[in-house]
Design an enzyme around this catalytic site. Structure first.
Site, PDB file in Angstrom:
ATOM      1  N   GLY A  51      36.346  34.681  23.811  1.00  0.00           N
ATOM      2  CA  GLY A  51      37.161  33.640  24.449  1.00  0.00           C
ATOM      3  C   GLY A  51      38.173  33.151  23.421  1.00  0.00           C
ATOM      4  N   ALA A  52      39.432  33.043  23.836  1.00  0.00           N
ATOM      5  CA  ALA A  52      40.517  32.832  22.872  1.00  0.00           C
ATOM      6  C   ALA A  52      40.327  31.594  21.975  1.00  0.00           C
ATOM      7  CB  ALA A  52      41.844  32.776  23.623  1.00  0.00           C
ATOM      8  N   ARG A  93      40.330  40.653  16.249  1.00  0.00           N
ATOM      9  CA  ARG A  93      40.711  41.051  17.615  1.00  0.00           C
ATOM     10  C   ARG A  93      42.212  40.791  17.775  1.00  0.00           C
ATOM     11  NH1 ARG A  93      36.913  39.090  22.418  1.00  0.00           N
ATOM     12  NH2 ARG A  93      37.992  40.802  23.475  1.00  0.00           N
ATOM     13  N   ASP A 237      44.552  34.412  27.129  1.00  0.00           N
ATOM     14  CA  ASP A 237      44.388  34.806  25.723  1.00  0.00           C
ATOM     15  C   ASP A 237      45.689  34.664  24.954  1.00  0.00           C
ATOM     16  OD1 ASP A 237      42.128  36.279  27.244  1.00  0.00           O
ATOM     17  OD2 ASP A 237      41.565  36.152  25.124  1.00  0.00           O
ATOM     18  N   ASN A 247      45.539  37.862  29.993  1.00  0.00           N
ATOM     19  CA  ASN A 247      44.167  37.372  30.191  1.00  0.00           C
ATOM     20  C   ASN A 247      43.285  38.567  30.544  1.00  0.00           C
ATOM     21  OD1 ASN A 247      42.248  35.158  30.323  1.00  0.00           O
ATOM     22  ND2 ASN A 247      42.193  35.482  32.519  1.00  0.00           N
ATOM     23  N   LYS A 248      42.027  38.312  30.778  1.00  0.00           N
ATOM     24  CA  LYS A 248      41.044  39.366  31.024  1.00  0.00           C
ATOM     25  C   LYS A 248      41.507  40.358  32.082  1.00  0.00           C
ATOM     26  CE  LYS A 248      38.023  39.921  29.244  1.00  0.00           C
ATOM     27  NZ  LYS A 248      38.065  40.875  28.102  1.00  0.00           N
TER      28      LYS A 248
END
Ligand code: MRU
Length: 349
Positions: A51-52, A93, A237, A247-248
């Site tokens: 999670g960002a 990441r 993100d 995002n995801k």
């Protein structure tokens, strides 16, 4: 639960970083005690913590661990080593810009220090953590003003307390709306391939006794049609300067669905997730993860041996599919580059 154990995903206690191991949820609640930069790097890369905003907070504490590790060196050498560790942590990441944002803040703090580096870095990391929780709470309140009575919403991935310093971004709005008695139900998409929705979001919402219905990702269109879903609410993100949202994986499909079906699409992200250096979504590096995330569920192989796999774990939703971007500085309806620049020029936050 043991009183000495934390009740949040990230805790800083006695100069140790304690992380709830999210890889084991929902079946096992286990904490990892981390005292090194390499331990912090691995925890982010291997998704012990994800999670960002949570990645950013964790990396900030990793910088404090670096300072503690190098405390025996003379001041200049220690600073050099901490800079090397900051560069290493920044590679854990690639997509969530909160990682770089938090590390840049820690680096600035480091460079400003003449004495007492450890104490100053520790104070800064704790501030990053606390500010994230406060931002989430104010975004929760603001986002909830967009939710009408008796609403049903859908969320994707996990943008909750587990993904942040605490409270959550998308789930923060959902929490606030529920506390105000406005929310009937939340649809949580399972979020293949890592199952953040089923393993984490449904777990968080169950704990808060917020009614949650879990669906397969591809049941989203049917749920939107059959159940009068009012809003799709997601985190981010990285938001580019023009409002494009990384995002995801699967978020982009949901935004297209929302547009097609006349549903509203809300992105909830603190300004630490907005990257003015990414002019538009194409500038955002999209992380690709290992093939086994797609070919296996746990240890069980679910694909033909030798099948070619592509596993991008984020996608980019164009800004024109976003109805509102909620930040701690205010709401940006129909985000554009101009409106986002205005958000950053606001004096009173
Ligand atoms: O791969 P993950 O689990 O780190 O991805 C997380 C997401 O995509 C979240 O939606 C995003 O970070 C927002 S969290 C507040």
């Amino acid at each position: 639960m043991d009183k000495s154990l934390p009740n949040r995903a990230i805790e800083w206690q006695d100069q140790q970083l304690i992380l709830l191991d999210q890889r084991l949820l929902p079946g096992t609640v286990e904490f990892l005690f981390i005292d090194s930069v390499s331990g912090t790097f691995d925890a982010i890369k291997d998704m012990v913590v994800r999670g960002a905003p949570a990645i950013g907070v964790t990396a900030a504490y990793g910088v404090v661990l670096s300072a503690l590790t190098h405390s025996q060196l003379d001041k200049d050498k220690a600073k050099q080593q901490i800079e090397i560790d900051i560069a290493k942590l920044n590679k854990a990441r690639p997509t969530a810009v909160n990682l770089t944002w938090a590390l840049q803040r820690m680096q600035k703090c480091l460079r400003e220090q003449k004495n007492n580096t450890i104490a100053s870095l520790e104070k800064e990391a704790v501030a990053i953590h606390q500010e994230d929780i406060a931002a989430n709470q104010s975004m929760g309140e603001l986002g909830a003003t967009y939710i009408n009575e008796q609403s049903t919403v859908m969320t994707h991935c996990n943008a909750g307390a587990l993904a942040t310093g605490g409270y959550g971004t998308a789930l923060g709005v959902i929490r606030s709306a529920f506390a105000q008695g406005k929310l009937q139900k939340v649809f949580a998409n399972e979020t293949r391939p890592w199952f953040q929705g089923s393993r984490l979001t449904s777990w968080e919402l169950e704990q808060e006794q917020i009614p949650v219905t879990l669906i397969c990702d591809f049941a989203a269109a049917s749920a939107l049609r059959a159940h009068h879903v009012d809003w799709i609410i997601v985190g981010a993100d990285r938001v580019a300067a023009n409002g494009d949202v990384a995002n995801k994986i699967g978020t982009y499909s949901l935004a297209i669905l929302a547009k097609h079906m006349g549903k509203k699409f809300m992105v909830v992200a603190p300004t630490s997730t907005i990257d003015l250096n990414s002019v538009h979504g194409n500038d955002i590096e999209i992380e690709e993860r290992g093939h086994s995330e797609v070919t296996q569920v746990g240890e069980k192989v679910m694909a033909a041996e030798g099948a070619t796999v592509w596993n991008p774990v984020f996608d980019v939703t164009p800004a024109d599919l976003v109805d509102v971007l909620i930040t701690e500085r205010g709401a940006v309806e129909k985000p554009t580059a101009f409106k986002i620049a205005q958000l950053f020029n606001k004096k009173d936050v």
